[in-house]
Motif scaffolding. Structure first.
Motif, PDB file in Angstrom:
ATOM      1  N   PRO A 117       0.839  -1.204   0.000  1.00  0.00           N
ATOM      2  CA  PRO A 117       0.000   0.000   0.000  1.00  0.00           C
ATOM      3  C   PRO A 117       0.873   1.253   0.000  1.00  0.00           C
ATOM      4  N   PRO A 118       0.324   2.429  -0.395  1.00  0.00           N
ATOM      5  CA  PRO A 118      -1.097   2.638  -0.683  1.00  0.00           C
ATOM      6  C   PRO A 118      -1.474   2.127  -2.074  1.00  0.00           C
ATOM      7  N   LEU A 119      -2.659   1.507  -2.169  1.00  0.00           N
ATOM      8  CA  LEU A 119      -3.139   1.067  -3.465  1.00  0.00           C
ATOM      9  C   LEU A 119      -4.633   0.835  -3.405  1.00  0.00           C
ATOM     10  N   THR A 120      -5.256   0.887  -4.566  1.00  0.00           N
ATOM     11  CA  THR A 120      -6.670   0.601  -4.731  1.00  0.00           C
ATOM     12  C   THR A 120      -6.771  -0.662  -5.562  1.00  0.00           C
ATOM     13  N   VAL A 121      -7.479  -1.682  -5.075  1.00  0.00           N
ATOM     14  CA  VAL A 121      -7.496  -2.970  -5.761  1.00  0.00           C
ATOM     15  C   VAL A 121      -8.915  -3.416  -6.068  1.00  0.00           C
ATOM     16  N   ALA A 122      -9.058  -4.158  -7.169  1.00  0.00           N
ATOM     17  CA  ALA A 122     -10.307  -4.820  -7.506  1.00  0.00           C
ATOM     18  C   ALA A 122     -10.211  -6.257  -6.987  1.00  0.00           C
ATOM     19  N   ASP A 123     -10.998  -6.591  -5.959  1.00  0.00           N
ATOM     20  CA  ASP A 123     -11.014  -7.933  -5.382  1.00  0.00           C
ATOM     21  C   ASP A 123     -12.158  -8.738  -5.983  1.00  0.00           C
ATOM     22  N   ASN A 132     -23.365 -17.215  -6.836  1.00  0.00           N
ATOM     23  CA  ASN A 132     -22.897 -15.899  -7.247  1.00  0.00           C
ATOM     24  C   ASN A 132     -21.391 -15.771  -7.089  1.00  0.00           C
ATOM     25  N   SER A 133     -20.792 -14.922  -7.917  1.00  0.00           N
ATOM     26  CA  SER A 133     -19.418 -14.479  -7.712  1.00  0.00           C
ATOM     27  C   SER A 133     -19.466 -13.182  -6.899  1.00  0.00           C
ATOM     28  N   PHE A 134     -18.388 -12.898  -6.175  1.00  0.00           N
ATOM     29  CA  PHE A 134     -18.332 -11.709  -5.334  1.00  0.00           C
ATOM     30  C   PHE A 134     -17.201 -10.805  -5.810  1.00  0.00           C
ATOM     31  N   PHE A 135     -17.431  -9.478  -5.772  1.00  0.00           N
ATOM     32  CA  PHE A 135     -16.390  -8.562  -6.195  1.00  0.00           C
ATOM     33  C   PHE A 135     -16.557  -7.229  -5.476  1.00  0.00           C
ATOM     34  N   ASP A 136     -15.467  -6.490  -5.332  1.00  0.00           N
ATOM     35  CA  ASP A 136     -15.507  -5.175  -4.690  1.00  0.00           C
ATOM     36  C   ASP A 136     -14.222  -4.414  -5.020  1.00  0.00           C
ATOM     37  N   ILE A 137     -14.186  -3.139  -4.616  1.00  0.00           N
ATOM     38  CA  ILE A 137     -12.963  -2.331  -4.661  1.00  0.00           C
ATOM     39  C   ILE A 137     -12.525  -2.074  -3.225  1.00  0.00           C
ATOM     40  N   SER A 138     -11.249  -2.270  -2.955  1.00  0.00           N
ATOM     41  CA  SER A 138     -10.717  -2.064  -1.610  1.00  0.00           C
ATOM     42  C   SER A 138      -9.632  -0.995  -1.628  1.00  0.00           C
ATOM     43  N   LEU A 139      -9.643  -0.164  -0.585  1.00  0.00           N
ATOM     44  CA  LEU A 139      -8.654   0.901  -0.441  1.00  0.00           C
ATOM     45  C   LEU A 139      -7.718   0.549   0.709  1.00  0.00           C
ATOM     46  N   TYR A 140      -6.428   0.532   0.437  1.00  0.00           N
ATOM     47  CA  TYR A 140      -5.455   0.220   1.476  1.00  0.00           C
ATOM     48  C   TYR A 140      -4.554   1.436   1.703  1.00  0.00           C
ATOM     49  N   ASN A 141      -4.764   2.105   2.821  1.00  0.00           N
ATOM     50  CA  ASN A 141      -3.918   3.221   3.253  1.00  0.00           C
ATOM     51  C   ASN A 141      -3.894   4.399   2.295  1.00  0.00           C
ATOM     52  N   GLU A 219     -18.327   3.681  -1.965  1.00  0.00           N
ATOM     53  CA  GLU A 219     -18.697   2.326  -2.364  1.00  0.00           C
ATOM     54  C   GLU A 219     -17.578   1.313  -2.144  1.00  0.00           C
ATOM     55  N   ALA A 220     -16.405   1.792  -1.745  1.00  0.00           N
ATOM     56  CA  ALA A 220     -15.258   0.896  -1.618  1.00  0.00           C
ATOM     57  C   ALA A 220     -15.105   0.399  -0.186  1.00  0.00           C
ATOM     58  N   LEU A 221     -14.516  -0.790  -0.045  1.00  0.00           N
ATOM     59  CA  LEU A 221     -14.111  -1.276   1.265  1.00  0.00           C
ATOM     60  C   LEU A 221     -12.895  -0.465   1.694  1.00  0.00           C
ATOM     61  N   SER A 222     -12.954   0.127   2.878  1.00  0.00           N
ATOM     62  CA  SER A 222     -11.865   0.978   3.320  1.00  0.00           C
ATOM     63  C   SER A 222     -11.470   0.576   4.735  1.00  0.00           C
ATOM     64  N   TYR A 223     -10.193   0.747   5.041  1.00  0.00           N
ATOM     65  CA  TYR A 223      -9.712   0.334   6.349  1.00  0.00           C
ATOM     66  C   TYR A 223      -9.211   1.508   7.181  1.00  0.00           C
ATOM     67  N   SER A 224      -9.744   2.714   6.881  1.00  0.00           N
ATOM     68  CA  SER A 224      -9.546   3.841   7.785  1.00  0.00           C
ATOM     69  C   SER A 224     -10.375   3.584   9.041  1.00  0.00           C
ATOM     70  N   ARG A 225      -9.986   4.165  10.144  1.00  0.00           N
ATOM     71  CA  ARG A 225     -10.636   3.853  11.413  1.00  0.00           C
ATOM     72  C   ARG A 225     -12.124   4.179  11.386  1.00  0.00           C
ATOM     73  N   ASP A 226     -12.502   5.305  10.761  1.00  0.00           N
ATOM     74  CA  ASP A 226     -13.892   5.739  10.797  1.00  0.00           C
ATOM     75  C   ASP A 226     -14.644   5.346   9.537  1.00  0.00           C
ATOM     76  N   ALA A 227     -14.113   4.410   8.771  1.00  0.00           N
ATOM     77  CA  ALA A 227     -14.718   4.083   7.483  1.00  0.00           C
ATOM     78  C   ALA A 227     -15.801   3.030   7.626  1.00  0.00           C
ATOM     79  N   PRO A 228     -17.040   3.317   7.168  1.00  0.00           N
ATOM     80  CA  PRO A 228     -18.055   2.266   7.108  1.00  0.00           C
ATOM     81  C   PRO A 228     -17.717   1.309   5.978  1.00  0.00           C
ATOM     82  N   LEU A 229     -17.821  -0.005   6.222  1.00  0.00           N
ATOM     83  CA  LEU A 229     -17.537  -0.990   5.183  1.00  0.00           C
ATOM     84  C   LEU A 229     -18.769  -1.187   4.326  1.00  0.00           C
ATOM     85  N   SER A 230     -18.592  -1.136   3.006  1.00  0.00           N
ATOM     86  CA  SER A 230     -19.721  -1.301   2.106  1.00  0.00           C
ATOM     87  C   SER A 230     -20.108  -2.766   2.020  1.00  0.00           C
ATOM     88  N   THR A 231     -21.291  -3.030   1.494  1.00  0.00           N
ATOM     89  CA  THR A 231     -21.699  -4.404   1.255  1.00  0.00           C
ATOM     90  C   THR A 231     -20.985  -4.920   0.023  1.00  0.00           C
TER      91      THR A 231
END
Length: 612
Positions: A117-123, A132-141, A219-231
């Motif tokens: 990180p820092p990087l934005t990834v398509a998981d 179903n297949s599952f997919f999201d965008i995740s933000l790391y730092n 809409e992204a999964l984020s790992y900041s302390r105050d970040a709500p995680l998206s579905t």
């Protein structure tokens, strides 16, 4: 099977852990055999203004992806933990070995493990034993490259459809506080500053950095302390996907339903051949009606163009085919199409052809209706257009020297001689006069909103003219500002784009960036440089505060060094245009007076040019 069918009901963080760690174990140890011959296609497209080097797990990556190019990647169906991300700080040593600063995978282009990180990834998880297949965008730092992850339906297959795809189209890299800078993105404020910019609970300050970070990509999964995680986002098994780097912010994320869904679903409900025939007939009727309406709409559009006051000449597609010799000689590519050289009668012309019917339609209309009715020596003349069925083309005067970027950026493949100081001054003055006309002399103010060297063309004598009015915005004289969706090019956007309160002063900021590029002979955002020199305008802040502005003058041109005092005065004018508060920037008519020597530039200015 029950485990997989209920995954979508789990909390997002638990779901993410399952996708990353648990599912691979279940699949491997269950004794189930996989069909290794089946694949899911990922279309990975770069719409950034710079080259990226995508990495992809589990296949490796290491692909050079220039602007406008697409990498088609086939991923096995039994991939339970896959990801794609872009890297920008890549280079090669003298032996040809590649190295990437961002997400560098131990300094190699071809990744076999997660990037740093820092990087934005398509998981994504494509396990073939789930519904179903599952997919999201995740933000790391922090951000690396803005991206978008959309499903592409497989035609003719009955399926319950996809949820929308996630967006992270905002780019706040240039807005990072200096202490959070990292190659290609921003480091985590929580980690770097020991929670100074982080917050949690009810007392969160919305101005804190991490809260702002989360707000830009909700809409992204984020790992900041105050970040709500998206579905998590889901799609039926066997769905293909589109990953886009630097997507347009107004691109819709709603996937289209597959064409066969109605017919197959209806046949199951009715359970008879008669029902199938009736539904098929109904679909055929709907398709017929849509085609008729589309055809009528095209005719209406063509009539609308014909009724416009002051519109330029109208060409047929056949005329432009002949004029360009079947579009043989390409001059370059723009945001919505390619430009070809042509000859119409005694006049040389440049013909811009939109790549696909419908793409850039709004921009096409804006250009025909706006620049077609105005005339100025420092605006490229629109000779005519073609709006014939699915064909959309624009015909301009031919500019033999091409665009300004070819003449001011020092590149190995660039064989043109560097411009002397007098020529650079002339070009800057012409740009200012063109913008002054748009902002202050037209009946309605016109904000260009995409001022950059690629949109400034040069004639045989290096006279400069503004071009490409596809993103322009008309502003009534009695309006103080216009609210619009974000448009333009990263690196040239004024800070007020973050609030969407836009006036023509956004062009003044972009003009200031272009002036600095002309003076220094480099791009504003250049990831090939050292970390502290990537962003020219940030470097300008540092040099003016340390009184070393001379360091920014183009070192590859002796004539620039001879006129260094005049160059520094031009820099001070650029800094006036780069004020974060748009109200403190000058009008372009004032800029013209300063350039012509009838006024002095304002000296009481703020030396911070990048909003943090």
């Amino acid at each position: 099977m029950g485990i997989f069918l209920t995954l979508h009901n789990l909390p997002p963080l638990l779901l993410f852990l399952l996708l990353n760690f648990v599912l691979p174990v279940v699949t491997t140890n269950s004794g189930l055999t996989t069909n290794s011959g089946l694949t899911v296609t990922l279309n990975i497209t770069n719409r950034c203004s710079y080259t990226v080097w995508p990495a992809a797990l589990p296949v490796g990556g290491g692909m050079r992806l220039d602007t406008g190019k697409t990498w088609t990647l086939d991923v096995p169906y039994d991939t339970t933990r896959g990801r794609v991300w872009a890297r920008t700080g890549c280079s090669f040593d003298s032996k040809g070995h590649g190295f990437c600063q961002t997400g560098d995978c131990s300094g190699v282009l071809d990744c076999r493990s997660d990037g740093n990180p820092p990087l934005t990834v398509a998981d994504f998880s494509l396990n073939q034993y789930t519904t179903n297949s599952f997919f999201d965008i995740s933000l790391y730092n922090g951000f690396n490259v803005p991206m978008e992850f959309l499903p592409i339906q497989v035609k003719g297959q009955g399926s319950p459809g996809c949820s929308k795809g996630p967006h992270c189209a905002a780019n706040i890299t240039s807005q990072c506080p200096r202490e959070l800078k990292a190659p290609g993105g921003c480091n985590s404020a929580c980690t770097v500053l020991n929670n100074q910019y982080c917050c949690s609970g009810d007392d969160c300050d919305s101005n804190k950095y991490s809260a702002f970070f989360v707000r830009m990509c909700p809409e992204a999964l984020s790992y900041s302390r105050d970040a709500p995680l998206s579905t998590a986002f889901t799609c039926p098994f066997q769905t293909n996907y589109q990953v886009t780097f630097c997507p347009p912010v107004d691109l819709t994320s709603s996937p289209k339903s597959p064409h066969g869904t109605i017919a197959i679903g209806a046949s199951l409900v009715l359970g008879s051949v008669v029902g199938f025939i009736l539904i098929t007939a109904f679909i055929s009727y709907i398709v017929y009606r849509r085609r008729t309406r589309r055809h009528q709409k095209m005719e209406d559009e063509e009539e609308d163009f014909g009724n416009l006051q002051g519109t330029p000449m109208r060409f047929t597609f056949q005329q432009l085919e002949v004029a360009t010799k079947q579009f043989r000689e390409k001059l370059g590519e723009g945001g919505f199409g390619s430009v070809f050289k042509g000859q119409f009668g005694e006049e040389r012309i440049a013909v811009k052809r939109l790549d696909r019917a419908g793409q850039g339609k709004r921009e096409f209309s804006a250009e025909v209706q706006t620049i077609g009715s105005i005339h100025h020596i420092n605006l490229v003349r629109l000779i005519g257009f073609c709006a014939e069925t699915s064909h959309r083309l624009l015909v301009y005067e031919y500019m033999p020297r091409g665009s300004l970027d070819r003449w001011i950026y020092h590149r190995q493949e660039n064989s043109v001689p560097p411009l002397d100081w007098k020529t650079r001054c002339k070009i800057v003055t012409h740009i200012a006069k063109g913008l002054s006309y748009l902002h202050e002399e037209c009946t309605r103010r016109i904000a260009h909103l995409d001022v950059k060297p690629q949109n400034i063309l040069l004639d045989e004598n290096f006279n400069a003219k503004l071009s490409d009015f596809g993103l322009c915005k008309l502003i009534d004289r009695d309006m103080s500002q216009v609210v619009t969706r974000m448009r333009g090019t990263p690196g040239y956007l004024a800070p007020e784009w973050l609030t969407s309160q836009i006036t023509e002063k956004a062009d003044v900021y972009s003009f200031g960036v272009v002036v600095m590029e002309i003076i220094s002979g480099r791009k504003n955002l250049d990831t090939s440089r050292s970390e502290e020199s990537i962003h020219l305008i940030t470097l300008l802040e540092e040099k003016v505060k340390s009184e070393h502005l001379v360091d920014l003058i183009d070192k590859d041109n002796d004539d620039m060094q001879v006129h260094k005092q005049e160059v520094i005065q031009m820099m001070k004018l650029a800094m006036w245009c780069l004020q974060i508060d748009c109200k403190r920037r000058p009008e372009m008519s004032v800029v013209v007076k300063v350039l012509e020597g009838t006024m002095d530039a304002e000296t009481n200015i703020d030396h911070n040019f990048v909003a943090t």
